[in-house]
Design a protein around this motif. Structure first.
Motif, short mmCIF file in Angstrom:
data_model
loop_
_atom_site.label_atom_id
_atom_site.label_comp_id
_atom_site.label_asym_id
_atom_site.label_seq_id
_atom_site.Cartn_x
_atom_site.Cartn_y
_atom_site.Cartn_z
N UNK A 75 5.25 -10.51 2.87
CA UNK A 75 4.31 -10.04 3.72
C UNK A 75 4.18 -10.72 5.17
N UNK A 76 4.73 -12.03 5.16
CA UNK A 76 5.03 -12.60 6.44
C UNK A 76 5.87 -11.87 7.47
N UNK A 77 6.74 -11.21 6.71
CA UNK A 77 7.76 -10.40 7.78
C UNK A 77 7.49 -8.74 7.92
N UNK A 78 6.05 -8.44 7.73
CA UNK A 78 5.69 -7.17 7.78
C UNK A 78 5.25 -6.90 9.46
N UNK A 79 5.25 -5.65 9.70
CA UNK A 79 4.54 -5.28 11.06
C UNK A 79 3.85 -4.02 10.74
N UNK A 80 2.75 -3.66 11.53
CA UNK A 80 2.02 -2.67 11.42
C UNK A 80 2.89 -1.56 11.95
N UNK A 81 3.09 -0.53 11.49
CA UNK A 81 3.45 0.75 12.10
C UNK A 81 2.76 1.49 13.18
N UNK A 82 2.95 2.62 13.78
CA UNK A 82 1.92 3.31 14.57
C UNK A 82 0.79 4.11 13.81
N UNK A 83 -0.36 3.68 14.15
CA UNK A 83 -1.58 4.26 13.21
C UNK A 83 -2.72 4.47 14.21
N UNK A 84 -3.54 5.23 13.88
CA UNK A 84 -4.93 5.21 14.32
C UNK A 84 -5.88 4.56 13.37
N UNK A 85 -6.80 3.77 13.71
CA UNK A 85 -7.72 3.05 12.80
C UNK A 85 -8.40 3.55 11.72
N UNK A 86 -9.09 4.71 12.13
CA UNK A 86 -9.86 5.49 11.30
C UNK A 86 -9.13 6.04 10.06
N UNK A 87 -7.73 6.27 10.07
CA UNK A 87 -6.96 6.45 9.25
C UNK A 87 -7.10 5.45 7.90
N UNK A 88 -7.05 4.20 8.49
CA UNK A 88 -7.06 3.29 7.59
C UNK A 88 -8.43 2.73 7.19
N UNK A 89 -9.67 3.53 7.22
CA UNK A 89 -10.92 3.09 7.00
C UNK A 89 -11.85 2.22 8.11
N UNK A 90 -11.18 2.29 9.01
CA UNK A 90 -12.28 1.45 10.06
C UNK A 90 -13.17 2.67 10.91
N UNK A 91 -13.96 2.31 11.48
CA UNK A 91 -15.00 3.14 11.94
C UNK A 91 -14.41 3.97 13.04
N UNK A 92 -15.25 5.16 13.42
CA UNK A 92 -14.70 6.18 14.45
C UNK A 92 -15.36 5.51 15.66
N UNK A 93 -14.88 5.82 16.96
CA UNK A 93 -15.53 5.57 18.20
C UNK A 93 -15.73 4.14 18.29
N UNK A 94 -14.54 3.07 17.86
CA UNK A 94 -14.91 1.82 17.91
C UNK A 94 -14.00 1.32 19.20
N UNK A 95 -14.25 0.04 19.41
CA UNK A 95 -13.21 -0.76 20.57
C UNK A 95 -12.91 -1.90 19.67
N UNK A 96 -11.56 -2.27 19.63
CA UNK A 96 -10.97 -3.37 19.11
C UNK A 96 -10.67 -4.45 20.25
N UNK A 97 -10.85 -5.67 19.85
CA UNK A 97 -10.62 -6.90 20.68
C UNK A 97 -9.38 -7.53 19.93
N UNK A 98 -8.38 -7.67 20.67
CA UNK A 98 -7.12 -8.19 20.41
C UNK A 98 -6.82 -9.52 21.39
N UNK A 99 -7.48 -10.81 20.71
CA UNK A 99 -7.24 -12.00 21.66
C UNK A 99 -6.28 -13.12 21.20
N UNK A 100 -5.48 -13.24 22.26
CA UNK A 100 -4.41 -14.25 22.27
C UNK A 100 -4.68 -15.51 22.25
N UNK A 101 -4.47 -16.43 21.01
CA UNK A 101 -4.79 -17.83 21.11
C UNK A 101 -3.70 -18.49 21.84
N UNK A 102 -2.42 -18.05 21.41
CA UNK A 102 -1.45 -18.78 22.28
C UNK A 102 -0.45 -17.57 22.91
N UNK A 103 0.42 -17.84 23.71
CA UNK A 103 1.00 -16.92 24.32
C UNK A 103 1.69 -15.94 23.48
#
Length: 433
Positions: free
Chosen positions: A160-188
């Motif tokens: 699992x440590x070597x996995x990468x997310x393939x191209x997707x839309x979040x609602x395909x995977x059970x997330x809400x529709x019409x959301x906004x995601x925050x992806x925050x870099x703690x390191x560079x």
């Protein structure tokens, strides 16, 4: 805050220092991680991180430690993280009324691929997040095992440590529709370890593969938009636009935090077998109320959406090749050069070979990405590189090399006489046997 005009409404960047009063929150998270590492591994390990940065995390812990580290950090920082996510809704997105904040928080700790591919296959997926302790039992009671969903098959036995997310839309995977995601870099987060988006497909009807919850094979992608982030920067984006993550091919650990907001009451796609059901109201967070709402998926399905026909882009041309077992050559005939013949696939079972036209002549490579074996014919291509449609790695057309030493395309010797080609795939005796 910045975003090219061509992608307004798709994504924007901001820095945590723009969020009053959260300007020092990145440092707070870093200190919490380092102090937790010190408790787990000792003072020397913590000193490595203080001197050389959080990017050296893989040098002082292993993947079996990630679960404990993540759980402790999220447990201690849950309330301030939720409050900071609320501030993003108010100050960056300009949401004035009440809105919803997902209780599911993810501390993403992704080791370099060269390290990760050798780690314990029983370690937990570093992309897993955590809910508040008060709702974990409810979550487990609601858990559904889908007979079709088989993510481990997609990842071809990688730990699992070597996995990468393939191209997707979040609602395909059970997330809400019409959301906004925050992806925050703690390191560079360099381009070779960060998010990728496909903004050109923002309004396209796309096919989901239910076995993986990623984009269905056979849909040809454009070149990915890479989105590197400096430490402290946030990517705020529409997760209903196709996106994924670049496999971490750097020599540094990628550390990021993911959160999710909804301007209105979350609704879910009934086509998915589960949903992210646990949410908080922004007003409760701002007033210091520790209340989690359970929005049951069956009570919160979105309105039916008329399925638009999928308009699949033109495929890379495929020609039939003839394998001569006696000589070890595949013989084929190239089509006339045209606007869409920079790449050509030669199909000669068991070989599938990608020909690419370069300034120095035609090159031949195995058509499968060496990471997941995904067909590179589905990926984008420009004048110098071809891009994996799954892990977003780019391969140099002249050399077949990527930014990762162990991920290089298998080259083949090709000989061309006009339109006639011969591709050496093996010594004669190897093919014959």
């Amino acid at each position: 805050m910045s975003a090219p005009s061509s992608t307004q409404g798709v994504w924007l960047k901001c820095h945590v220092r723009e969020l009053a009063p959260w300007a020092t929150m990145t440092e707070r998270v870093l200190n919490e991680i380092i102090s937790t590492v010190e408790q787990m591994k000792g003072a020397a390990a913590a000193q490595v991180l203080r001197q050389h940065g959080i990017e050296r995390l893989h040098e002082v812990i292993d993947t079996d430690d990630v679960t404990s580290l993540r759980n402790q950090v999220l447990e201690r920082l849950r309330q301030p993280l939720l409050a900071m996510a609320t501030a993003v809704g108010r100050q960056i997105l300009g949401w004035d009324g009440d809105f919803y904040v997902d209780d599911y928080l993810i501390l993403r700790i992704n080791f370099p691929y060269e390290v990760a591919r050798k780690t314990n296959p029983a370690s937990e997926n570093p992309g897993i997040g955590r809910l508040s302790a008060t709702v974990r039992e409810q979550f487990q009671a609601r858990k559904v095992i889908d007979p079709v969903y088989a993510p481990k098959d997609y990842h071809r036995g990688h730990p699992p440590a070597a996995w990468a997310h393939g191209p997707h839309i979040d609602s395909w995977a059970g997330h809400s529709r019409d959301g906004r995601n925050i992806w925050w870099a703690i390191g560079e987060v360099p381009a070779e370890a960060g998010m990728v988006l496909y903004p050109e497909l923002a309004n396209a009807s796309l096919p989901c593969e239910r076995r993986t919850l990623y984009l269905q094979a056979g849909y040809r992608l454009p070149v990915p938009t890479y989105l590197p982030l400096a430490a402290g920067e946030m990517l705020v984006f529409d997760p209903e636009v196709l996106h994924g993550t670049h496999l971490n091919t750097t020599d540094a650990t990628r550390v990021a935090i993911s959160m999710r907001l909804n301007a209105s009451r979350p609704t879910f796609d009934p086509a998915c077998f589960y949903s992210r059901e646990f949410w908080r109201r922004a007003a409760d967070i701002e007033q210091g109320h520790d209340e989690v709402l359970h929005l049951r998926r069956e009570d919160n399905f979105g309105a039916p959406v008329a399925a638009a026909p999928v308009q699949t882009p033109a495929a890379v041309p495929v020609i039939a090749g003839q394998l001569d077992q006696a000589s070890g050559f595949i013989h084929g005939q190239l089509p006339a050069a045209g606007p869409d013949t920079q790449r050509i696939i030669v199909d000669a079972a068991p070989y599938r070979i990608m020909l690419v036209r370069t300034s120095d002549g035609t090159r031949a490579y195995d058509a499968a990405c060496p990471h997941y074996g995904v067909d590179l014919a589905d990926g984008g291509c420009d004048s110098g590189k071809v891009y994996c449609p799954a892990c977003a790695i780019s391969f140099d057309l002249q050399t077949g090399k990527s930014s990762c030493p162990s991920l290089t395309l298998q080259p083949y010797d090709i000989r061309q006489d006009g339109a006639a080609i011969r591709i050496r795939v093996a010594p004669p005796e190897a093919v014959a046997t």
